[in-house]
Design a protein around this motif. Structure first.
Motif, mmCIF file in Angstrom:
data_model
loop_
_atom_site.group_PDB
_atom_site.id
_atom_site.type_symbol
_atom_site.label_atom_id
_atom_site.label_comp_id
_atom_site.label_asym_id
_atom_site.label_seq_id
_atom_site.Cartn_x
_atom_site.Cartn_y
_atom_site.Cartn_z
ATOM 1 N N SER A 76 5.458 -4.164 -7.290
ATOM 2 C CA SER A 76 4.482 -5.180 -6.922
ATOM 3 C C SER A 76 3.185 -4.993 -7.717
ATOM 4 C CB SER A 76 4.175 -5.105 -5.426
ATOM 5 O OG SER A 76 3.129 -5.988 -5.086
ATOM 6 N N ARG B 149 -3.317 -1.029 -1.391
ATOM 7 C CA ARG B 149 -3.619 -2.271 -2.109
ATOM 8 C C ARG B 149 -4.598 -1.981 -3.250
ATOM 9 N NH1 ARG B 149 -2.200 -7.112 0.292
ATOM 10 N NH2 ARG B 149 -1.659 -7.000 2.517
ATOM 11 N N ASP C 94 0.328 -5.939 -6.762
ATOM 12 C CA ASP C 94 -0.786 -5.838 -5.825
ATOM 13 C C ASP C 94 -0.909 -4.449 -5.191
ATOM 14 O OD1 ASP C 94 -1.387 -8.532 -6.252
ATOM 15 O OD2 ASP C 94 0.060 -9.158 -4.705
ATOM 16 N N TRP C 95 0.058 -3.589 -5.445
ATOM 17 C CA TRP C 95 0.067 -2.272 -4.798
ATOM 18 C C TRP C 95 0.194 -1.171 -5.850
ATOM 19 C CZ3 TRP C 95 -0.401 -1.690 0.537
ATOM 20 C CH2 TRP C 95 -0.325 -2.875 1.274
ATOM 21 N N ASP D 11 -0.020 -9.056 4.660
ATOM 22 C CA ASP D 11 -1.276 -9.818 4.612
ATOM 23 C C ASP D 11 -1.680 -10.276 6.013
ATOM 24 O OD1 ASP D 11 -1.260 -9.520 1.883
ATOM 25 O OD2 ASP D 11 -0.449 -11.515 1.460
ATOM 26 N N TRP E 140 7.925 -10.039 2.889
ATOM 27 C CA TRP E 140 7.361 -8.793 3.396
ATOM 28 C C TRP E 140 5.877 -8.650 3.050
ATOM 29 C CZ3 TRP E 140 5.448 -4.931 0.123
ATOM 30 C CH2 TRP E 140 5.752 -5.067 -1.239
ATOM 31 N N GLU E 141 5.485 -9.116 1.878
ATOM 32 C CA GLU E 141 4.071 -8.999 1.508
ATOM 33 C C GLU E 141 3.203 -9.933 2.343
ATOM 34 O OE1 GLU E 141 3.111 -7.749 -2.785
ATOM 35 O OE2 GLU E 141 4.778 -9.175 -2.992
ATOM 36 N N GLN E 142 3.740 -11.111 2.670
ATOM 37 C CA GLN E 142 2.985 -12.028 3.529
ATOM 38 C C GLN E 142 2.762 -11.424 4.919
ATOM 39 O OE1 GLN E 142 5.443 -12.874 1.560
ATOM 40 N NE2 GLN E 142 4.527 -14.383 0.148
ATOM 41 N N SER F 112 10.098 -1.970 -4.051
ATOM 42 C CA SER F 112 9.286 -3.184 -4.069
ATOM 43 C C SER F 112 7.807 -2.864 -4.220
ATOM 44 C CB SER F 112 9.516 -3.988 -2.786
ATOM 45 O OG SER F 112 10.874 -4.387 -2.662
ATOM 46 N N LEU F 113 7.357 -1.800 -3.588
ATOM 47 C CA LEU F 113 5.952 -1.399 -3.723
ATOM 48 C C LEU F 113 5.647 -0.951 -5.148
ATOM 49 C CD1 LEU F 113 5.545 0.565 -0.369
ATOM 50 C CD2 LEU F 113 4.305 -1.516 -0.992
ATOM 51 N N ILE G 227 9.169 -6.106 6.916
ATOM 52 C CA ILE G 227 8.463 -5.215 5.988
ATOM 53 C C ILE G 227 9.293 -3.977 5.706
ATOM 54 C CG2 ILE G 227 6.375 -3.845 5.648
ATOM 55 C CD1 ILE G 227 4.965 -5.785 7.609
#
Length: 538
Positions: free
Chosen positions: A509, A526, A511-512, A485, A480-482, A505-506, A473
């Motif tokens: 993404s 999130r 999702d973020w 999770d 890293w996202e997995q 990456s954040l 991460i």
């Protein structure tokens, strides 16, 4: 006839100024040495409090004071639950917690400045006992500091270990010059030093190694000088040193874990999680420690080439063991510097004593003879220097008053002050991912219920899989996202400077979303929150 007897001539009276100068006067070289230590103290007093494991140790100490016992497992990193904890620095942590309590964090800086000054003053005294040369001893102390400079930027229990090492080296050198009447004093002093050291920091094992070399070297010297392999059996110095080593081993067992602490400290560096921690890497010549080590090797070669003094087996063992330790684990450079100078300085003194007889140096000594004469004026300058140092140092504020320094002056620039303030205003739920070097800070100054994934002090306690997931991460590697999770992490704190890939990456993404950002760090959450994991389970 009367006889007149002439009175005896009275000796010329000595001027009072000469009497005072003879007793209290100082020479210019002494003033320069004092000035050097004043600058040294100012540097450490203004050194910002580091953002890393210092705060984890303060938090540990506060936990110990609150609960009245040592923790059996990490109380702040729930993913390390059930892993036995050996609190090798519990006494340092308690002292730091006592200094860190209240509203004045500068008291921690005062503690480290005082400990650093005391450590190097004792080292200077130790080197002076070897050489009887003040300026050379001060220069050697400065060289020891320069070699270990990379370890001085971070305040941690290791600083207390350096103080104990300085005391131990002083005892070692002093005991070799002891009178028979007080021969018992040094084994007891060394035993007490190791007893204190074993409760302050796990580096007490270095002190044991120093003493083992001290004893073994004497046995080797006795055999070489006499030509008999077992000559040390009749050597009084060998048995006296062995007596000191036995007291040291006994003293180191006076800790909450007894002899087990020694065994656990020996196997600690073999923990697999440490293989990815920078300070536990082998020495690399391109690193911050590589250049001073290379220079120390060059200087060692030059000095030993010029010296006509026999090199003792003790000096050889000290240099071999500490060089090998640094090459294997770069953090050992903290202990290399003082011992390297201890082994080398008598040879430097021998070289300079021969050079002092040269006509050129004699001429220079004649020119500057007036500067080496004790004078009360130099003493007055020295007193003024010490007072000015105290007055300008932040440590004087409780006595002299003044305005406290701003938070950005007290704490290092990488301390996430605004990030922490945001988290207080918007408390996260569930497990929080944060850089392990900030995990300690957030544990101490973050929201009261914050649960961080990793701290610096828990690296060796976390299961290897948890540590590898953390690294994945942290570097935003594939998957890293997995991992986020898997641990149902809804809040991520990242360093802008040291984790640029994760920050990028954040931001990219879907999702973020970035909820807070400044020059130091970001806070991301999130968009669709995961169900929060129960405490103690991923």
């Amino acid at each position: 006839m009367s006889t007149t007897i002439a009175p005896k001539a009275l000796p010329d009276s000595v001027p009072a100024a000469h009497v005072v100068s003879a007793k209290w006067g100082m020479a210019a070289p002494q003033v320069f040495v004092v000035a050097g230590f004043c600058l040294f103290f100012l540097y450490h007093n203004y050194l910002p409090l580091f953002h890393s494991d210092l705060w984890g140790h303060v938090a540990y100490g506060d936990w110990i004071l609150t609960h009245g016992r040592l923790p059996q497992e990490d109380p702040f990193t729930e993913l390390a639950a059930g892993v036995p904890l050996t609190a090798t620095a519990w006494l340092s942590q308690v002292l730091l917690a006592l200094a860190g309590r209240g509203t004045d964090p500068e008291r921690l800086a005062h503690v480290f400045a005082a400990i650093g000054l005391a450590s190097y003053l004792i080292l200077a005294r130790t080197y002076f006992l070897q050489t009887r040369w003040l300026t050379l001893s001060a220069a050697g102390t400065f060289a020891a500091f320069l070699v270990t400079w990379s370890r001085h930027a971070v305040q941690r229990p290791e600083n207390f270990g350096l103080f104990c090492l300085a005391v131990l080296l002083w005892c070692v050198i002093r005991s070799d010059r002891r009178d028979r009447a007080d021969s018992w004093r040094w084994p007891v002093s060394i035993g007490l030093t190791l007893a204190l050291w074993a409760n302050l920091h796990g580096s007490f094992i270095v002190g044991i190694a120093v003493l083992v070399c001290w004893v073994t070297g004497r046995a080797i010297d006795a055999a070489l000088l006499s030509g008999r392999l077992l000559a040390f059996f009749r050597d009084a110095t060998f048995w006296r040193r062995l007596w000191c080593l036995e007291f040291a081993l006994l003293g180191s067992c006076f800790n909450p874990y007894g002899f087990d602490l020694l065994l656990q400290t020996l196997v600690f560096p073999t923990h697999p999680n440490l293989n990815s921690v920078l300070e536990w890497f082998p020495l690399e010549m391109k690193s911050l420690e590589g250049l001073p080590m290379a220079l120390s090797w060059v200087m060692t070669g030059v000095v030993l080439r010029l010296s006509q003094r026999r090199m003792s087996a003790v000096e050889v063992l000290w240099l071999l063991v500490l060089n090998a330790a640094v090459c294997l684990r770069v953090r050992m450079i903290a202990w290399y510097g003082p011992i390297w100078i201890l082994a080398l300085l008598p040879h430097v003194a021998e070289i300079l004593s021969r050079a002092a007889d040269s006509p050129a140096l004699t001429s220079w000594q004649t020119r500057f003879a007036a500067w080496t004469q004790p004078s009360i004026h130099w003493t007055a300058v020295t007193v003024l220097l010490v007072w000015m140092t105290f007055a300008f140092a932040p440590i004087s504020r409780p006595v002299l008053g003044g305005t406290p320094r701003r938070a950005d002056q007290v704490f290092s620039h990488e301390t996430p002050l605004k990030v922490t303030r945001y988290l207080h205003d918007h408390p996260p739920s569930g497990l929080v991912f944060a850089p392990q070097w900030w995990g300690d800070w957030l544990t101490w100054r973050g929201p009261s219920e914050i649960r961080v994934m990793m701290t610096t002090n828990a690296i060796h306690l976390a299961p290897p899989q948890v540590w590898q997931d953390y690294l994945t991460i942290s570097m935003a590697e594939p998957g890293w996202e997995q991992r986020l999770d898997r641990y149902r992490i809804n809040t991520v704190v990242a360093s802008v400077e040291l984790q640029p890939e994760l920050c990028r990456s954040l931001e990219q993404s879907p999702d973020w979303r970035i909820e807070f950002e400044d020059a130091v760090g970001i806070v991301a959450r999130r968009k669709v929150l995961k169900s929060v994991a129960l405490r103690g389970s991923p």
